[in-house]
Design an enzyme around this catalytic site. Structure first.
Site, mmCIF file in Angstrom:
data_model
loop_
_atom_site.group_PDB
_atom_site.id
_atom_site.type_symbol
_atom_site.label_atom_id
_atom_site.label_comp_id
_atom_site.label_asym_id
_atom_site.label_seq_id
_atom_site.Cartn_x
_atom_site.Cartn_y
_atom_site.Cartn_z
ATOM 1 N N SER A 10 47.364 42.992 35.175
ATOM 2 C CA SER A 10 48.231 41.826 34.969
ATOM 3 C C SER A 10 48.944 41.962 33.630
ATOM 4 O O SER A 10 48.307 41.975 32.573
ATOM 5 C CB SER A 10 47.396 40.543 34.962
ATOM 6 O OG SER A 10 48.157 39.509 34.370
ATOM 7 N N HIS A 35 50.724 43.584 38.438
ATOM 8 C CA HIS A 35 50.521 42.181 38.811
ATOM 9 C C HIS A 35 51.324 41.302 37.857
ATOM 10 O O HIS A 35 51.164 41.370 36.633
ATOM 11 C CB HIS A 35 49.025 41.861 38.721
ATOM 12 C CG HIS A 35 48.651 40.485 39.183
ATOM 13 N ND1 HIS A 35 48.515 40.147 40.507
ATOM 14 C CD2 HIS A 35 48.361 39.364 38.491
ATOM 15 C CE1 HIS A 35 48.161 38.871 40.611
ATOM 16 N NE2 HIS A 35 48.070 38.366 39.399
ATOM 17 N N ASP A 37 52.220 37.554 36.780
ATOM 18 C CA ASP A 37 51.760 36.167 36.846
ATOM 19 C C ASP A 37 52.889 35.218 36.479
ATOM 20 O O ASP A 37 53.246 35.075 35.312
ATOM 21 C CB ASP A 37 50.578 35.969 35.889
ATOM 22 C CG ASP A 37 49.306 36.560 36.452
ATOM 23 O OD1 ASP A 37 48.954 36.221 37.596
ATOM 24 O OD2 ASP A 37 48.656 37.362 35.749
ATOM 25 N N MET A 39 54.057 31.557 36.085
ATOM 26 C CA MET A 39 53.481 30.215 35.891
ATOM 27 C C MET A 39 54.574 29.260 35.441
ATOM 28 O O MET A 39 55.412 29.614 34.603
ATOM 29 C CB MET A 39 52.388 30.261 34.817
ATOM 30 C CG MET A 39 51.268 31.243 35.127
ATOM 31 S SD MET A 39 49.936 31.102 33.929
ATOM 32 C CE MET A 39 48.897 32.479 34.443
ATOM 33 N N HIS A 68 52.520 36.996 41.690
ATOM 34 C CA HIS A 68 51.580 35.897 41.925
ATOM 35 C C HIS A 68 52.254 34.609 41.470
ATOM 36 O O HIS A 68 52.378 34.359 40.265
ATOM 37 C CB HIS A 68 50.293 36.190 41.128
ATOM 38 C CG HIS A 68 49.244 35.140 41.241
ATOM 39 N ND1 HIS A 68 48.093 35.156 40.472
ATOM 40 C CD2 HIS A 68 49.141 34.044 42.027
ATOM 41 C CE1 HIS A 68 47.345 34.110 40.786
ATOM 42 N NE2 HIS A 68 47.954 33.418 41.717
ATOM 43 N N MET A 70 52.319 31.053 40.653
ATOM 44 C CA MET A 70 51.546 29.845 40.327
ATOM 45 C C MET A 70 52.555 28.761 39.972
ATOM 46 O O MET A 70 52.724 28.367 38.814
ATOM 47 C CB MET A 70 50.585 30.147 39.174
ATOM 48 C CG MET A 70 49.388 30.975 39.648
ATOM 49 S SD MET A 70 48.521 31.782 38.301
ATOM 50 C CE MET A 70 49.555 33.212 38.067
ATOM 51 N N MET A 141 40.964 33.467 43.687
ATOM 52 C CA MET A 141 40.948 33.228 42.237
ATOM 53 C C MET A 141 39.492 33.116 41.785
ATOM 54 O O MET A 141 38.746 32.267 42.276
ATOM 55 C CB MET A 141 41.686 31.940 41.886
ATOM 56 C CG MET A 141 43.199 31.993 42.007
ATOM 57 S SD MET A 141 44.036 33.314 41.099
ATOM 58 C CE MET A 141 43.464 33.063 39.429
ATOM 59 N N GLY A 146 45.833 30.030 35.246
ATOM 60 C CA GLY A 146 46.531 29.494 34.075
ATOM 61 C C GLY A 146 46.504 30.409 32.859
ATOM 62 O O GLY A 146 47.462 30.459 32.118
ATOM 63 N N PHE A 147 45.408 31.120 32.684
ATOM 64 C CA PHE A 147 45.279 31.927 31.464
ATOM 65 C C PHE A 147 44.509 33.205 31.755
ATOM 66 O O PHE A 147 43.601 33.211 32.597
ATOM 67 C CB PHE A 147 44.534 31.130 30.383
ATOM 68 C CG PHE A 147 45.247 29.869 30.006
ATOM 69 C CD1 PHE A 147 46.269 29.880 29.062
ATOM 70 C CD2 PHE A 147 44.937 28.671 30.633
ATOM 71 C CE1 PHE A 147 46.965 28.712 28.743
ATOM 72 C CE2 PHE A 147 45.616 27.496 30.318
ATOM 73 C CZ PHE A 147 46.641 27.521 29.362
ATOM 74 N N GLY A 149 41.935 36.233 30.247
ATOM 75 C CA GLY A 149 40.835 36.282 29.288
ATOM 76 C C GLY A 149 39.732 35.255 29.524
ATOM 77 O O GLY A 149 38.885 35.056 28.661
ATOM 78 N N ASP A 179 41.132 37.870 41.388
ATOM 79 C CA ASP A 179 41.905 37.706 40.151
ATOM 80 C C ASP A 179 41.185 36.757 39.204
ATOM 81 O O ASP A 179 40.984 35.581 39.518
ATOM 82 C CB ASP A 179 43.281 37.137 40.536
ATOM 83 C CG ASP A 179 44.247 37.021 39.359
ATOM 84 O OD1 ASP A 179 43.869 37.390 38.232
ATOM 85 O OD2 ASP A 179 45.375 36.551 39.594
ATOM 86 N N GLY A 180 40.815 37.296 38.028
ATOM 87 C CA GLY A 180 40.229 36.459 36.986
ATOM 88 C C GLY A 180 38.873 36.949 36.529
ATOM 89 O O GLY A 180 37.918 36.975 37.301
ATOM 90 N N GLY A 181 38.822 37.381 35.269
ATOM 91 C CA GLY A 181 37.542 37.793 34.693
ATOM 92 C C GLY A 181 36.971 39.071 35.290
ATOM 93 O O GLY A 181 35.758 39.276 35.274
ATOM 94 N N GLY A 201 43.447 41.724 33.672
ATOM 95 C CA GLY A 201 44.302 41.444 32.533
ATOM 96 C C GLY A 201 43.663 41.999 31.280
ATOM 97 O O GLY A 201 43.909 43.143 30.875
HETATM 98 C C1 DX5 Z 1 45.172 33.792 35.791
HETATM 99 C C2 DX5 Z 1 46.067 34.924 36.240
HETATM 100 C C3 DX5 Z 1 45.413 36.236 36.109
HETATM 101 C C4 DX5 Z 1 45.066 36.638 34.706
HETATM 102 C C5 DX5 Z 1 43.983 37.662 34.768
HETATM 103 O O1 DX5 Z 1 45.732 32.597 36.138
HETATM 104 O O2 DX5 Z 1 46.407 34.758 37.604
HETATM 105 O O3 DX5 Z 1 46.147 37.257 36.763
HETATM 106 O O4 DX5 Z 1 46.159 37.141 33.992
HETATM 107 O O5 DX5 Z 1 43.523 37.915 33.479
HETATM 108 P P1 DX5 Z 1 42.015 38.355 33.189
HETATM 109 O O6 DX5 Z 1 41.742 39.598 33.981
HETATM 110 O O7 DX5 Z 1 42.008 38.569 31.711
HETATM 111 O O8 DX5 Z 1 41.113 37.219 33.639
HETATM 112 ZN ZN ZN Z 2 47.292 36.502 38.762
#
Ligand code: DX5
Ligand code: ZN
Length: 232
Positions: A10, A35, A37, A39, A68, A70, A141, A146-147, A149, A179-181, A201
């Site tokens: 990402s 990827h 993102d 938003m 993606h 959002m 998800m 939203g973020f 990290g 997606d996420g963490g 990410g």
């Molecule tokens: C969160 C995004 C993710 C995010 C992933 O809303 O959709 O794609 O950037 O970041 P990490 O891998 O750091 O959780």
């Molecule tokens: Zn994403």
């Protein structure tokens, strides 16, 4: 026949002042997708990037662009992202009723682009059942969107397994993306549960050596996936 696990870094976590360099790095390291993102500050609190960035990315890389969305109004924005060169587009189930979701997925596919639907952590996955034949990918998800990290939400791998089962029951095999963490600790868990595409990410771009980090996540995921297949 299983395809190898693919990593979709990402760029939200990339260095925007050196985005070209970061894209080249992940391309050389064997990323499967870029990827993106998107938003809108409404569906999620954060405001990131949009159509002009996708257009420029298309010129900068041969990797498929995995967009993606959002955003609260994907039906209005979709044509622009398709035109800009997205190779796959994910819409969120939470902002569309059943009819609108079917329409969004059909619009994406009619443009020759891979259609994907995403569910937030608290969304009932039953919403996916009617669209199973209409999606090329399902995005689970594993954080609240939203973020980057954030920490992986425990139990997300169970949701991956339930969705994989739902797809088998429907006689279809969409890719499952998480997606996420996701990093070396969590990638094996979701891969063993049936994930095909892992968004990363921070695990990639916050590492001292992003290329090395990408390969480490992919290898860990692939090993877990093979072990799960052998033990099945
Ligand atoms: C969160 C995004 C993710 C995010 C992933 O809303 O959709 O794609 O950037 O970041 P990490 O891998 O750091 O959780
Ligand atoms: Zn994403």
């Amino acid at each position: 026949m299983f395809e190898p696990v693919k990593i979709a870094p990402s760029i939200l976590s990339a260095d925007f002042m050196n985005l070209g360099r970061d894209i080249a790095l992940i391309e050389q390291a064997g990323a499967g997708y870029v990827h993106v993102d998107v938003m809108d500050g409404h569906f999620v609190p954060n405001l990131t990037m949009g159509v002009p960035v996708v257009k420029q990315l298309k010129r900068a890389t041969a990797l498929p662009l995995d967009v993606h969305l959002m955003i609260t109004n994907p039906l209005e924005q979709l044509p622009w992202f398709l035109e800009a060169g997205a190779d796959s587009v994910t819409v969120h189930a939470e902002v569309l009723n059943a009819e609108e979701l079917a329409c969004a997925l059909a619009t994406i596919r009619e443009a020759g682009v891979k259609a994907a639907v995403s569910v937030k952590p608290k969304t009932d996955i039953a919403v996916l059942e009617p669209v199973m034949p209409d999606v090329d990918m399902i995005l689970v998800m594993s954080v609240e969107p939203g973020f980057s990290g954030q920490g992986y939400i425990e139990g997300s791998e169970d949701k991956v397994a339930r969705i994989a089962k739902m797809a088998r029951a429907a006689g279809v095999a969409p890719l499952i993306q998480v997606d996420g963490g996701i990093g070396v600790a969590t990638a094996p868990r979701v891969a063993a549960a049936g994930a095909d595409v892992l968004v990363c990410g921070n695990a990639v771009f916050a590492a001292d050596d992003p290329a090395c980090a990408l390969v480490a996540v992919r290898d860990a995921a692939e090993a877990a996936r093979l072990a799960a297949v052998v033990n099945a």
